[in-house]
Design a protein around this motif. Structure first.
Motif, mmCIF file in Angstrom:
data_model
loop_
_atom_site.group_PDB
_atom_site.id
_atom_site.type_symbol
_atom_site.label_atom_id
_atom_site.label_comp_id
_atom_site.label_asym_id
_atom_site.label_seq_id
_atom_site.Cartn_x
_atom_site.Cartn_y
_atom_site.Cartn_z
ATOM 1 N N THR A 42 36.850 35.303 29.975
ATOM 2 C CA THR A 42 37.115 36.663 30.446
ATOM 3 C C THR A 42 37.029 36.722 31.966
ATOM 4 O O THR A 42 37.803 37.450 32.606
ATOM 5 C CB THR A 42 36.144 37.664 29.789
ATOM 6 O OG1 THR A 42 36.306 37.583 28.365
ATOM 7 C CG2 THR A 42 36.422 39.085 30.244
ATOM 8 N N CYS A 43 36.126 35.949 32.570
ATOM 9 C CA CYS A 43 36.034 35.899 34.045
ATOM 10 C C CYS A 43 37.330 35.347 34.641
ATOM 11 O O CYS A 43 37.797 35.836 35.673
ATOM 12 C CB CYS A 43 34.859 35.041 34.488
ATOM 13 S SG CYS A 43 33.281 35.852 34.290
ATOM 14 N N ASN A 46 39.875 37.999 34.422
ATOM 15 C CA ASN A 46 39.582 39.007 35.445
ATOM 16 C C ASN A 46 39.976 38.540 36.838
ATOM 17 O O ASN A 46 40.319 39.360 37.690
ATOM 18 C CB ASN A 46 38.095 39.385 35.416
ATOM 19 C CG ASN A 46 37.871 40.712 34.727
ATOM 20 O OD1 ASN A 46 38.678 41.630 34.859
ATOM 21 N ND2 ASN A 46 36.788 40.809 33.996
ATOM 22 N N ARG A 49 43.543 39.508 37.164
ATOM 23 C CA ARG A 49 43.658 40.963 37.304
ATOM 24 C C ARG A 49 43.228 41.406 38.706
ATOM 25 O O ARG A 49 43.882 42.215 39.349
ATOM 26 C CB ARG A 49 42.804 41.655 36.244
ATOM 27 C CG ARG A 49 42.883 43.179 36.283
ATOM 28 C CD ARG A 49 42.047 43.834 35.204
ATOM 29 N NE ARG A 49 42.611 43.607 33.891
ATOM 30 C CZ ARG A 49 42.024 42.889 32.936
ATOM 31 N NH1 ARG A 49 40.864 42.320 33.141
ATOM 32 N NH2 ARG A 49 42.598 42.733 31.773
ATOM 33 N N TRP A 50 42.126 40.858 39.193
ATOM 34 C CA TRP A 50 41.610 41.259 40.507
ATOM 35 C C TRP A 50 42.551 40.820 41.623
ATOM 36 O O TRP A 50 42.801 41.569 42.557
ATOM 37 C CB TRP A 50 40.208 40.698 40.721
ATOM 38 C CG TRP A 50 39.597 41.135 42.008
ATOM 39 C CD1 TRP A 50 39.095 42.374 42.298
ATOM 40 C CD2 TRP A 50 39.435 40.354 43.192
ATOM 41 N NE1 TRP A 50 38.630 42.398 43.593
ATOM 42 C CE2 TRP A 50 38.820 41.170 44.161
ATOM 43 C CE3 TRP A 50 39.745 39.035 43.519
ATOM 44 C CZ2 TRP A 50 38.513 40.717 45.433
ATOM 45 C CZ3 TRP A 50 39.427 38.579 44.785
ATOM 46 C CH2 TRP A 50 38.820 39.423 45.723
ATOM 47 N N ALA A 56 38.479 44.287 38.608
ATOM 48 C CA ALA A 56 38.063 43.487 37.462
ATOM 49 C C ALA A 56 37.386 44.453 36.492
ATOM 50 O O ALA A 56 36.713 45.389 36.918
ATOM 51 C CB ALA A 56 37.097 42.390 37.904
#
Length: 196
Positions: A42-43, A46, A49-50, A56
């Protein structure tokens, strides 16, 4: 949009410099990231996404605070820099995006966030970056592109609790649209091959 690589520096659980190079074969251009819970999947999602949208999200879809984006161990060691770099292609153009944060020293530790975008090695003026990203990958569509499969398990639990035929049909439609039956069959086939 085809991602070539992503580079992380002190991004959340990933301390130091990390780089992932995505598959480039036109006939088998799929990358599945699989692993146990709490291992950074998930990191990684993210980070994409970030880099694209400057935010995030946690599992409840709440924006993660900026000071939580830097690896805590790196920060404790005095490294106050976090960045994500994304190389990708769209149409026939090459793009590069780098979003970074530099935390100031001292009591308040105000973050200084910067973004750099290049198209075919030409720097895009800052005021146009968000418009280009929105054209290439609108944030509203990103939830299909940046999909966290673990959330489907939570939805499945909800469907089981609901127990209705309609809920089951919705779950099956979502899985089919995401291509999960193909991945599930591939996973079973790989397990069979591993046993042999």
């Amino acid at each position: 949009m085809k991602i070539n690589s992503i580079s992380l520096q002190n991004w959340m659980v990933f301390k130091g410099d990390q780089k992932i190079i995505f598959p480039s074969n036109k006939n088998s251009n799929v990358l599945v990231i699989f692993g146990e819970n709490m291992r950074g999947k998930t990191c990684l999602l993210n980070s994409l996404r970030w880099c694209l949208y400057g935010k995030a999200l946690n599992r409840q879809k709440v924006t993660i605070e900026t000071n939580k984006l830097i690896n805590s161990e790196a920060f404790s060691d005095g490294d106050r820099h976090v960045s994500v770099e994304l190389d990708f292609q769209a149409d026939s153009d090459e793009y590069f995006i780098k979003r970074e944060i530099e935390f100031s020293e001292g009591k308040n530790q105000f973050p200084n966030v910067k973004i750099l975008m290049k198209k075919n090695n030409d720097v895009i003026p800052g005021g146009k970056v968000e418009d280009i990203i929105d054209y290439l990958m609108p944030e509203q569509l990103s939830r299909f592109f940046l999909f966290d499969g673990e959330l489907l398990r939570e939805y499945e639990d909800l469907v089981v609790a609901e127990g209705s035929t309609q809920a089951t049909k919705i779950k099956q439609s979502i899985e089919k649209n995401l291509g999960l039956p193909v991945l599930t069959n591939a996973h079973r086939a790989l397990l069979d091959i591993k046993k042999k």
